[in-house]
Design a protein around this motif. Structure first.
Motif, PDB file in Angstrom:
ATOM      1  N   GLU A 144       0.585  -1.396  -0.068  1.00 11.43           N
ATOM      2  CA  GLU A 144       0.055  -0.023  -0.105  1.00 11.43           C
ATOM      3  C   GLU A 144       0.738   1.453   0.278  1.00 11.43           C
ATOM      4  O   GLU A 144       2.025   1.878   0.798  1.00 11.43           O
ATOM      5  N   LEU A 145       0.313   1.796  -0.721  1.00 19.31           N
ATOM      6  CA  LEU A 145       1.368   2.848  -0.900  1.00 19.31           C
ATOM      7  C   LEU A 145       0.086   4.483  -0.511  1.00 19.31           C
ATOM      8  O   LEU A 145      -0.767   4.421  -0.726  1.00 19.31           O
ATOM      9  N   TYR A 146       1.252   5.630   0.612  1.00 17.79           N
ATOM     10  CA  TYR A 146       0.092   5.823   1.202  1.00 17.79           C
ATOM     11  C   TYR A 146       1.068   7.368   0.738  1.00 17.79           C
ATOM     12  O   TYR A 146       2.008   8.306   0.790  1.00 17.79           O
ATOM     13  N   ARG A 147      -0.556   8.492   0.557  1.00 17.12           N
ATOM     14  CA  ARG A 147      -0.531   9.764  -0.307  1.00 17.12           C
ATOM     15  C   ARG A 147      -0.313  10.623   0.971  1.00 17.12           C
ATOM     16  O   ARG A 147      -1.143  10.323   2.225  1.00 17.12           O
ATOM     17  N   PRO A 148       0.449  11.725   0.831  1.00 17.84           N
ATOM     18  CA  PRO A 148       0.618  12.404   2.543  1.00 17.84           C
ATOM     19  C   PRO A 148      -1.237  13.430   2.788  1.00 17.84           C
ATOM     20  O   PRO A 148      -1.899  13.303   1.645  1.00 17.84           O
ATOM     21  N   LEU A 149      -1.802  13.478   3.981  1.00 13.80           N
ATOM     22  CA  LEU A 149      -2.804  13.957   4.096  1.00 13.80           C
ATOM     23  C   LEU A 149      -3.187  15.497   4.263  1.00 13.80           C
ATOM     24  O   LEU A 149      -2.219  16.508   4.247  1.00 13.80           O
ATOM     25  N   LEU A 150      -4.499  15.751   3.676  1.00 11.39           N
ATOM     26  CA  LEU A 150      -4.880  17.123   3.735  1.00 11.39           C
ATOM     27  C   LEU A 150      -4.331  18.208   4.415  1.00 11.39           C
ATOM     28  O   LEU A 150      -3.818  19.888   4.677  1.00 11.39           O
ATOM     29  N   ALA A 151      -4.739  17.350   5.165  1.00 12.11           N
ATOM     30  CA  ALA A 151      -5.660  17.784   6.702  1.00 12.11           C
ATOM     31  C   ALA A 151      -4.878  16.558   8.145  1.00 12.11           C
ATOM     32  O   ALA A 151      -4.701  16.165   7.832  1.00 12.11           O
ATOM     33  N   ASP A 152      -4.286  17.429   8.724  1.00  7.68           N
ATOM     34  CA  ASP A 152      -4.164  16.541  10.548  1.00  7.68           C
ATOM     35  C   ASP A 152      -5.360  16.372  11.130  1.00  7.68           C
ATOM     36  O   ASP A 152      -6.323  17.595  10.947  1.00  7.68           O
ATOM     37  N   PRO A 153      -6.245  14.749  10.999  1.00  5.38           N
ATOM     38  CA  PRO A 153      -7.240  14.480  11.422  1.00  5.38           C
ATOM     39  C   PRO A 153      -7.989  14.749  12.649  1.00  5.38           C
ATOM     40  O   PRO A 153      -8.203  15.231  12.910  1.00  5.38           O
ATOM     41  N   LYS A 154      -7.018  15.062  13.686  1.00  5.23           N
ATOM     42  CA  LYS A 154      -6.859  15.676  14.684  1.00  5.23           C
ATOM     43  C   LYS A 154      -6.982  16.982  14.942  1.00  5.23           C
ATOM     44  O   LYS A 154      -8.127  17.781  15.698  1.00  5.23           O
ATOM     45  N   GLU A 155      -6.497  17.945  13.840  1.00  3.33           N
ATOM     46  CA  GLU A 155      -6.952  19.747  13.555  1.00  3.33           C
ATOM     47  C   GLU A 155      -8.138  19.768  13.245  1.00  3.33           C
ATOM     48  O   GLU A 155      -9.190  20.815  13.666  1.00  3.33           O
ATOM     49  N   VAL A 156      -8.860  18.825  11.915  1.00  2.91           N
ATOM     50  CA  VAL A 156     -10.682  18.976  11.546  1.00  2.91           C
ATOM     51  C   VAL A 156     -11.213  18.971  12.493  1.00  2.91           C
ATOM     52  O   VAL A 156     -12.315  19.423  12.614  1.00  2.91           O
ATOM     53  N   ARG A 157     -10.463  17.272  13.387  1.00  3.57           N
ATOM     54  CA  ARG A 157     -12.267  17.452  13.846  1.00  3.57           C
ATOM     55  C   ARG A 157     -11.643  18.560  15.711  1.00  3.57           C
ATOM     56  O   ARG A 157     -12.953  18.660  16.041  1.00  3.57           O
ATOM     57  N   ARG A 158     -11.078  18.706  15.758  1.00  5.73           N
ATOM     58  CA  ARG A 158     -10.869  20.486  16.854  1.00  5.73           C
ATOM     59  C   ARG A 158     -11.747  21.118  16.172  1.00  5.73           C
ATOM     60  O   ARG A 158     -12.830  21.635  17.346  1.00  5.73           O
ATOM     61  N   LEU A 159     -11.955  21.676  14.978  1.00  2.00           N
ATOM     62  CA  LEU A 159     -12.851  22.606  14.179  1.00  2.00           C
ATOM     63  C   LEU A 159     -14.046  22.723  14.399  1.00  2.00           C
ATOM     64  O   LEU A 159     -14.550  23.453  14.325  1.00  2.00           O
ATOM     65  N   ARG A 160     -13.776  21.122  13.534  1.00  2.00           N
ATOM     66  CA  ARG A 160     -15.612  20.448  14.220  1.00  2.00           C
ATOM     67  C   ARG A 160     -16.267  20.715  15.592  1.00  2.00           C
ATOM     68  O   ARG A 160     -16.932  21.362  15.629  1.00  2.00           O
ATOM     69  N   ALA A 191     -15.078  23.095  17.833  1.00  2.00           N
ATOM     70  CA  ALA A 191     -15.285  24.414  17.776  1.00  2.00           C
ATOM     71  C   ALA A 191     -16.460  25.011  16.993  1.00  2.00           C
ATOM     72  O   ALA A 191     -17.198  26.091  17.993  1.00  2.00           O
ATOM     73  N   LYS A 192     -16.901  24.706  16.465  1.00  2.00           N
ATOM     74  CA  LYS A 192     -17.764  24.890  15.338  1.00  2.00           C
ATOM     75  C   LYS A 192     -19.129  24.740  15.258  1.00  2.00           C
ATOM     76  O   LYS A 192     -20.589  25.815  16.277  1.00  2.00           O
ATOM     77  N   ALA A 193     -18.867  23.688  16.105  1.00  2.00           N
ATOM     78  CA  ALA A 193     -20.286  22.313  16.967  1.00  2.00           C
ATOM     79  C   ALA A 193     -21.222  23.507  18.747  1.00  2.00           C
ATOM     80  O   ALA A 193     -21.714  23.858  18.707  1.00  2.00           O
ATOM     81  N   VAL A 251     -22.376  26.890  17.138  1.00  2.00           N
ATOM     82  CA  VAL A 251     -23.535  26.819  16.860  1.00  2.00           C
ATOM     83  C   VAL A 251     -24.621  26.758  18.069  1.00  2.00           C
ATOM     84  O   VAL A 251     -25.744  27.219  18.905  1.00  2.00           O
ATOM     85  N   ARG A 252     -24.340  26.071  18.753  1.00  2.00           N
ATOM     86  CA  ARG A 252     -24.919  24.931  20.408  1.00  2.00           C
ATOM     87  C   ARG A 252     -25.067  26.518  20.656  1.00  2.00           C
ATOM     88  O   ARG A 252     -25.998  26.633  21.647  1.00  2.00           O
ATOM     89  N   LYS A 253     -24.152  27.375  21.383  1.00  2.00           N
ATOM     90  CA  LYS A 253     -23.779  28.874  22.172  1.00  2.00           C
ATOM     91  C   LYS A 253     -24.615  29.721  21.466  1.00  2.00           C
ATOM     92  O   LYS A 253     -25.408  30.619  22.283  1.00  2.00           O
ATOM     93  N   ALA A 254     -25.108  30.517  19.881  1.00  2.00           N
ATOM     94  CA  ALA A 254     -25.855  30.592  19.475  1.00  2.00           C
ATOM     95  C   ALA A 254     -26.895  30.683  19.383  1.00  2.00           C
ATOM     96  O   ALA A 254     -28.550  31.801  19.846  1.00  2.00           O
ATOM     97  N   ARG A 255     -28.165  29.376  19.720  1.00  2.00           N
ATOM     98  CA  ARG A 255     -29.041  28.959  19.516  1.00  2.00           C
ATOM     99  C   ARG A 255     -29.684  30.053  21.133  1.00  2.00           C
ATOM    100  O   ARG A 255     -30.171  30.438  22.157  1.00  2.00           O
TER     101      ARG A 255
END
Length: 103
Positions: free
Chosen positions: A76-92, A94-96, A99-103
Protein backbone atom coordinates in the motif's frame (compact mmCIF):
# COMPACT_ATOMS: atom_id res chain seq x y z
CA UNK A 1 15.45 -24.84 -12.90
CA UNK A 2 12.56 -22.41 -13.30
CA UNK A 3 12.43 -19.44 -10.96
CA UNK A 4 9.51 -19.56 -8.52
CA UNK A 5 7.12 -16.61 -8.47
CA UNK A 6 4.59 -15.26 -6.00
CA UNK A 7 1.41 -13.23 -6.45
CA UNK A 8 1.25 -9.79 -4.81
CA UNK A 9 -0.80 -6.61 -5.15
CA UNK A 10 0.17 -2.94 -5.29
CA UNK A 11 -2.48 -0.43 -4.14
CA UNK A 12 -2.64 3.35 -4.39
CA UNK A 13 -5.55 5.74 -3.98
CA UNK A 14 -5.32 9.23 -5.42
CA UNK A 15 -8.03 11.77 -4.64
CA UNK A 16 -9.98 10.89 -7.79
CA UNK A 17 -8.66 7.48 -8.86
CA UNK A 18 -7.67 4.20 -7.26
CA UNK A 19 -5.48 1.40 -8.50
CA UNK A 20 -5.12 -2.17 -7.29
CA UNK A 21 -2.60 -3.97 -9.47
CA UNK A 22 -2.05 -7.69 -9.18
CA UNK A 23 1.23 -9.11 -10.41
CA UNK A 24 3.57 -12.05 -10.19
CA UNK A 25 7.10 -11.38 -9.03
CA UNK A 26 10.07 -13.68 -8.41
CA UNK A 27 10.51 -15.03 -4.90
CA UNK A 28 12.92 -12.80 -2.99
CA UNK A 29 11.58 -9.57 -4.52
CA UNK A 30 11.67 -6.56 -2.20
CA UNK A 31 8.86 -4.06 -1.80
CA UNK A 32 10.83 -1.36 -3.62
CA UNK A 33 11.53 -3.69 -6.54
CA UNK A 34 7.86 -4.70 -6.79
CA UNK A 35 6.73 -1.06 -6.82
CA UNK A 36 9.06 -0.46 -9.77
CA UNK A 37 7.91 -3.64 -11.54
CA UNK A 38 4.24 -2.75 -11.12
CA UNK A 39 4.43 0.30 -13.38
CA UNK A 40 2.36 2.34 -10.91
CA UNK A 41 4.61 5.37 -11.48
CA UNK A 42 3.56 5.49 -15.14
CA UNK A 43 -0.12 5.34 -14.16
CA UNK A 44 0.29 8.26 -11.72
CA UNK A 45 3.11 10.34 -13.26
CA UNK A 46 2.71 13.27 -10.86
CA UNK A 47 3.46 11.18 -7.77
CA UNK A 48 6.98 10.57 -6.46
CA UNK A 49 6.51 7.06 -5.08
CA UNK A 50 10.06 6.96 -3.73
CA UNK A 51 8.96 9.57 -1.15
CA UNK A 52 5.59 7.97 -0.24
CA UNK A 53 5.18 6.02 2.98
CA UNK A 54 4.69 2.31 2.20
CA UNK A 55 2.95 -0.45 4.11
CA UNK A 56 1.91 -4.06 3.85
CA UNK A 57 -1.75 -4.50 4.85
CA UNK A 58 -1.74 -1.16 6.77
CA UNK A 59 1.52 -1.93 8.63
CA UNK A 60 4.01 0.82 7.85
CA UNK A 61 7.43 -0.35 6.67
CA UNK A 62 10.68 1.26 7.76
CA UNK A 63 12.71 -0.02 4.85
CA UNK A 64 10.92 -1.02 1.61
CA UNK A 65 14.35 -1.63 0.05
CA UNK A 66 14.99 -4.49 2.47
CA UNK A 67 11.53 -5.99 3.13
CA UNK A 68 11.15 -9.20 1.10
CA UNK A 69 7.62 -9.96 -0.07
CA UNK A 70 5.62 -13.08 0.65
CA UNK A 71 2.88 -14.54 -1.50
CA UNK A 72 -0.39 -12.67 -1.05
CA UNK A 73 1.15 -9.44 0.29
CA UNK A 74 -0.55 -6.18 -0.64
CA UNK A 75 1.79 -3.22 -0.92
CA UNK A 76 0.00 0.00 0.00
CA UNK A 77 1.40 3.35 -1.11
CA UNK A 78 0.14 6.19 1.08
CA UNK A 79 -0.32 9.76 -0.08
CA UNK A 80 0.20 12.69 2.28
CA UNK A 81 -2.80 13.86 4.26
CA UNK A 82 -4.29 17.16 3.16
CA UNK A 83 -5.21 18.07 6.73
CA UNK A 84 -4.31 16.78 10.18
CA UNK A 85 -7.31 14.67 11.33
CA UNK A 86 -6.92 15.83 14.95
CA UNK A 87 -7.01 19.48 13.87
CA UNK A 88 -10.08 18.88 11.69
CA UNK A 89 -11.94 17.27 14.62
CA UNK A 90 -10.92 20.13 16.93
CA UNK A 91 -12.24 22.73 14.46
CA UNK A 92 -15.46 20.78 13.95
CA UNK A 93 -16.02 20.58 17.72
CA UNK A 94 -15.35 24.31 18.13
CA UNK A 95 -17.84 25.12 15.37
CA UNK A 96 -20.48 22.87 16.95
CA UNK A 97 -19.93 24.59 20.31
CA UNK A 98 -20.47 28.00 18.65
CA UNK A 99 -23.71 26.80 17.08
CA UNK A 100 -24.96 25.48 20.44
CA UNK A 101 -23.99 28.73 22.14
CA UNK A 102 -25.83 30.82 19.50
CA UNK A 103 -29.13 28.99 20.12
Amino acid sequence: MAEQSIHIEVAYAAVDEQALLGLRVPEGTTVAQAIEMSGIAQRFPGVNFSQCPVGIFARLLDSPDEHVLQSGDRIELYRPLLADPKEVRRLRAAKAAQVRKAR
